[in-house]
Design an enzyme around this catalytic site. Structure first.
Site, PDB file in Angstrom:
ATOM      1  N   GLY A   1      30.198  10.236  17.824  1.00  0.00           N
ATOM      2  CA  GLY A   1      30.713  11.265  18.725  1.00  0.00           C
ATOM      3  C   GLY A   1      31.072  12.588  18.090  1.00  0.00           C
ATOM      4  O   GLY A   1      31.704  13.421  18.735  1.00  0.00           O
TER       5      GLY A   1
ATOM      6  N   PRO B   1      27.613   7.817  13.687  1.00  0.00           N
ATOM      7  CA  PRO B   1      27.155   9.096  14.221  1.00  0.00           C
ATOM      8  C   PRO B   1      25.676   9.074  14.609  1.00  0.00           C
ATOM      9  O   PRO B   1      24.844   8.518  13.883  1.00  0.00           O
ATOM     10  CB  PRO B   1      27.383  10.054  13.043  1.00  0.00           C
ATOM     11  CG  PRO B   1      27.333   9.183  11.832  1.00  0.00           C
ATOM     12  CD  PRO B   1      27.761   7.810  12.230  1.00  0.00           C
TER      13      PRO B   1
ATOM     14  N   ARG C   1      18.386  16.791  28.587  1.00  0.00           N
ATOM     15  CA  ARG C   1      19.791  17.102  28.336  1.00  0.00           C
ATOM     16  C   ARG C   1      20.310  18.323  29.114  1.00  0.00           C
ATOM     17  O   ARG C   1      21.420  18.280  29.650  1.00  0.00           O
ATOM     18  CB  ARG C   1      20.049  17.268  26.834  1.00  0.00           C
ATOM     19  CG  ARG C   1      19.695  16.034  26.015  1.00  0.00           C
ATOM     20  CD  ARG C   1      20.251  16.058  24.617  1.00  0.00           C
ATOM     21  NE  ARG C   1      21.693  15.912  24.603  1.00  0.00           N
ATOM     22  CZ  ARG C   1      22.537  16.890  24.382  1.00  0.00           C
ATOM     23  NH1 ARG C   1      22.097  18.100  24.104  1.00  0.00           N
ATOM     24  NH2 ARG C   1      23.829  16.675  24.430  1.00  0.00           N
TER      25      ARG C   1
ATOM     26  N   TYR D   1      23.191  16.919  31.422  1.00  0.00           N
ATOM     27  CA  TYR D   1      24.537  17.138  30.881  1.00  0.00           C
ATOM     28  C   TYR D   1      24.919  18.615  30.871  1.00  0.00           C
ATOM     29  O   TYR D   1      25.928  18.977  30.257  1.00  0.00           O
ATOM     30  CB  TYR D   1      24.626  16.647  29.428  1.00  0.00           C
ATOM     31  CG  TYR D   1      24.114  15.259  29.181  1.00  0.00           C
ATOM     32  CD1 TYR D   1      24.823  14.150  29.616  1.00  0.00           C
ATOM     33  CD2 TYR D   1      22.917  15.047  28.493  1.00  0.00           C
ATOM     34  CE1 TYR D   1      24.363  12.865  29.377  1.00  0.00           C
ATOM     35  CE2 TYR D   1      22.450  13.763  28.248  1.00  0.00           C
ATOM     36  CZ  TYR D   1      23.175  12.686  28.689  1.00  0.00           C
ATOM     37  OH  TYR D   1      22.711  11.423  28.441  1.00  0.00           O
TER      38      TYR D   1
ATOM     39  N   CYS E   1       7.654  18.500  39.222  1.00  0.00           N
ATOM     40  CA  CYS E   1       7.812  18.777  40.650  1.00  0.00           C
ATOM     41  C   CYS E   1       9.251  18.676  41.121  1.00  0.00           C
ATOM     42  O   CYS E   1       9.530  18.143  42.180  1.00  0.00           O
ATOM     43  CB  CYS E   1       6.960  17.805  41.437  1.00  0.00           C
ATOM     44  SG  CYS E   1       7.630  16.145  41.299  1.00  0.00           S
ATOM     45  N   GLU E   2      10.177  19.102  40.280  1.00  0.00           N
ATOM     46  CA  GLU E   2      11.588  19.150  40.670  1.00  0.00           C
ATOM     47  C   GLU E   2      12.198  20.334  39.959  1.00  0.00           C
ATOM     48  O   GLU E   2      11.625  20.845  38.995  1.00  0.00           O
ATOM     49  CB  GLU E   2      12.322  17.892  40.200  1.00  0.00           C
ATOM     50  CG  GLU E   2      12.092  16.708  41.084  1.00  0.00           C
ATOM     51  CD  GLU E   2      13.057  15.579  40.779  1.00  0.00           C
ATOM     52  OE1 GLU E   2      14.269  15.848  40.639  1.00  0.00           O
ATOM     53  OE2 GLU E   2      12.587  14.447  40.676  1.00  0.00           O
TER      54      GLU E   2
ATOM     55  N   TYR F   1      18.642  12.393  21.318  1.00  0.00           N
ATOM     56  CA  TYR F   1      18.511  12.166  22.755  1.00  0.00           C
ATOM     57  C   TYR F   1      17.494  13.113  23.401  1.00  0.00           C
ATOM     58  O   TYR F   1      17.646  13.507  24.547  1.00  0.00           O
ATOM     59  CB  TYR F   1      19.876  12.271  23.457  1.00  0.00           C
ATOM     60  CG  TYR F   1      20.957  11.450  22.768  1.00  0.00           C
ATOM     61  CD1 TYR F   1      20.958  10.070  22.860  1.00  0.00           C
ATOM     62  CD2 TYR F   1      21.949  12.057  21.988  1.00  0.00           C
ATOM     63  CE1 TYR F   1      21.919   9.310  22.204  1.00  0.00           C
ATOM     64  CE2 TYR F   1      22.913  11.302  21.334  1.00  0.00           C
ATOM     65  CZ  TYR F   1      22.894   9.930  21.447  1.00  0.00           C
ATOM     66  OH  TYR F   1      23.842   9.183  20.797  1.00  0.00           O
TER      67      TYR F   1
HETATM   68  N1  LLP Z   1      28.332   4.477  18.983  1.00  0.00           N
HETATM   69  C1  LLP Z   1      28.316   4.083  20.266  1.00  0.00           C
HETATM   70  C2  LLP Z   1      28.869   2.777  20.609  1.00  0.00           C
HETATM   71  C3  LLP Z   1      27.761   4.924  21.251  1.00  0.00           C
HETATM   72  O1  LLP Z   1      27.754   4.528  22.521  1.00  0.00           O
HETATM   73  C4  LLP Z   1      27.218   6.170  20.881  1.00  0.00           C
HETATM   74  C5  LLP Z   1      26.608   7.056  21.874  1.00  0.00           C
HETATM   75  C6  LLP Z   1      27.251   6.545  19.521  1.00  0.00           C
HETATM   76  C7  LLP Z   1      27.822   5.671  18.607  1.00  0.00           C
HETATM   77  C8  LLP Z   1      26.671   7.838  19.018  1.00  0.00           C
HETATM   78  O2  LLP Z   1      27.267   8.952  19.598  1.00  0.00           O
HETATM   79  P1  LLP Z   1      26.901  10.423  19.046  1.00  0.00           P
HETATM   80  O3  LLP Z   1      27.391  10.465  17.621  1.00  0.00           O
HETATM   81  O4  LLP Z   1      25.437  10.573  19.116  1.00  0.00           O
HETATM   82  O5  LLP Z   1      27.621  11.357  19.924  1.00  0.00           O
HETATM   83  N2  LLP Z   1      22.635  11.078  25.730  1.00  0.00           N
HETATM   84  C9  LLP Z   1      23.887  11.789  25.569  1.00  0.00           C
HETATM   85  C10 LLP Z   1      24.780  11.137  24.555  1.00  0.00           C
HETATM   86  C11 LLP Z   1      25.126   9.715  24.931  1.00  0.00           C
HETATM   87  C12 LLP Z   1      25.818   8.987  23.835  1.00  0.00           C
HETATM   88  C13 LLP Z   1      25.889   7.519  24.130  1.00  0.00           C
HETATM   89  N3  LLP Z   1      26.530   6.776  23.109  1.00  0.00           N
HETATM   90  C14 LLP Z   1      23.575  13.234  25.174  1.00  0.00           C
HETATM   91  O6  LLP Z   1      22.411  13.557  25.028  1.00  0.00           O
HETATM   92  O7  LLP Z   1      24.497  14.033  25.050  1.00  0.00           O
END
Ligand code: LLP
Length: 405
Positions: free
Chosen positions: A223, A265, A303, A307, A333-334, A361
């Site tokens: 995150g 991460p 994205r 989002y 088409c959207e 992503y």
């Molecule tokens: N660990 C777990 C249990 C997770 O569910 C996630 C992401 C991560 C680690 C990695 O998170 P990151 O470091 O990438 O923020 N598709 C969305 C993000 C969804 C994240 C889902 N879980 C986007 O494109 O913003």
């Protein structure tokens, strides 16, 4: 503008050589991000697990393995991809969420770490394996965090993890089935810029740690926020490392065993290393705006639409052109607006437009909507271009279909 790690010329050469749309990843940028983390946490017993849901191309997995990373998976197929990439099972964690117990059994048979996120699966696991296989527990700490609600996972209405208010049920199951709890896991969301959120999570865990006598690790999830535009806030990793170090120093583990700290991460490692290069199909002036339609859409990069995320766009073909305002849209088409009223160097039909922060992503959430092809993927390593996925072909669209009529 954000500084891009690949030059306009390199990106243009890739577009010329492989066609568009094309995803490009820069191996050295991933290495730099990985190094930032390991340097910040040097001296602490911290392990990095790349959250491979962000980007699972097998070459990216192999690259991160070579860098020394571990890997975090969100499905049994990601686990299998990680093993295929050569990660030994003890460098793989499967952080499950709402999955069938049969997948947990499969993960157990593959020998990887498993974080279980429901009382139901935990009880089944305990009944079947008792004390023979250590397991982690994914908890829901009831903390609101993350860039927006869609990517917030730790709050008190979230489906993720076992709510900490159910701790008594959890302890009962552990005792009754003689579970071996090796870790506690939380992941509160994506794009968390405030280091305090991680510390808040640790504080919640400190209350619980004494209840688990065999703990080996605390998994704080992923995150970390990355910059999308110049001057954007990002998680201050050095500050985070310092705070985490202090928190654990002030709360020595009451079980007498030093606890390892894990992070997962995704974006931090790969977001900024990735680019989506598109080409302008059509220019359309209207009363509302000047549309630029590129040969892509939310079928390739969802994205911005899903989002409201910001991706810097650069006109590779006319970098000195006069700046004007445009709305960049896709060709499906959207309504698939990448950017509304964005200032770009003058855009002409045929120009290459590149989207930054497309590593995490991006391709991973792409689809064949409108029966369009998924893009090719190219890895740049040591200045060399490697095609790491060919663009779909027409046959791919029919591949799994069974013609019965
Ligand atoms: N660990 C777990 C249990 C997770 O569910 C996630 C992401 C991560 C680690 C990695 O998170 P990151 O470091 O990438 O923020 N598709 C969305 C993000 C969804 C994240 C889902 N879980 C986007 O494109 O913003």
């Amino acid at each position: 503008m954000l500084n891009l790690s690949l030059s306009n010329q390199q990106l243009t050469n890739i577009a010329n050589q492989y066609g568009t749309p094309v995803y490009v990843y820069h191996a050295e940028k991933i290495a730099e991000q990985y190094k930032n983390l390991t340097t910040a946490f040097a001296g602490q017993d911290v392990k990095i697990f790349y959250a491979c849901k962000a980007l699972t191309n097998i070459n990216i997995l192999k690259h991160l393995k070579q860098l020394g990373s571990n890997v975090d998976c969100s499905s049994i197929n990601e686990v299998k991809l990680a093993l295929h990439a050569g990660f030994p099972p003890d460098r793989v964690v499967y952080t499950s969420n709402g999955i069938a117990f049969s997948e947990i059994e499969e993960a157990q048979s593959l020998g990887v770490h498993i974080n279980i996120d429901s009382l139901s699966n935990l009880e089944k696991f305990g009944k079947k394996y008792g004390h023979t296989y250590p397991v982690g527990i994914r908890l829901r700490p009831n903390i609101m965090a993350g860039g927006n609600l869609k990517i917030s996972t730790g709050h008190d209405k979230s489906k993720f993890g076992i709510p900490i208010d159910q701790i008594n049920d959890l302890l009962r199951i552990i005792e009754e089935t003689d579970l071996f709890i090796e870790g506690l896991h939380i992941h509160t969301g994506s794009e968390i810029k405030d280091v305090e959120v991680f510390i808040q999570g640790i504080e919640v865990l400190f209350e619980l740690i004494p209840l688990f006598k065999e703990l080996a690790f605390i998994d704080l999830g992923g995150g970390f926020k990355v910059p999308y535009r110049k001057g954007d806030h990002q998680t201050d990793i050095t500050h985070l490392a310092q705070k985490v170090g202090e928190a654990f120093a002030n709360h020595p583990n009451p079980n007498g065993r030093p606890l390892q700290v894990w992070f997962e991460p995704g974006k931090y490692l790969v977001s900024g290393s990735g680019y989506l290069i598109t080409q302008v199909n059509v220019m359309k002036q209207t009363n509302a705006t000047h549309f630029v339609s590129v040969n892509s859409g939310f079928n390739h990069l969802i994205r911005p639409m899903f989002y409201d995320s910001y991706h810097q766009i650069t006109n590779l073909s006319n970098p000195e052109g006069e700046e004007k305002h445009y709305s960049v849209v896709g060709n499906i088409c959207e309504t698939d607006t990448f950017a509304w009223d964005r200032k770009l160097h003058e855009v002409r039909e045929g120009d290459y437009l590149v989207f930054a922060n497309a590593g995490a992503y991006g391709f991973e959430m792409s689809s064949n909507f409108n029966s369009r092809f998924k893009p090719a993927e190219v890895l740049v390593k040591d200045e060399t271009f490697h095609l790491i996925r060919r663009r779909d072909k027409f046959e791919d669209l029919l591949n799994n279909q069974i013609e019965v009529l």
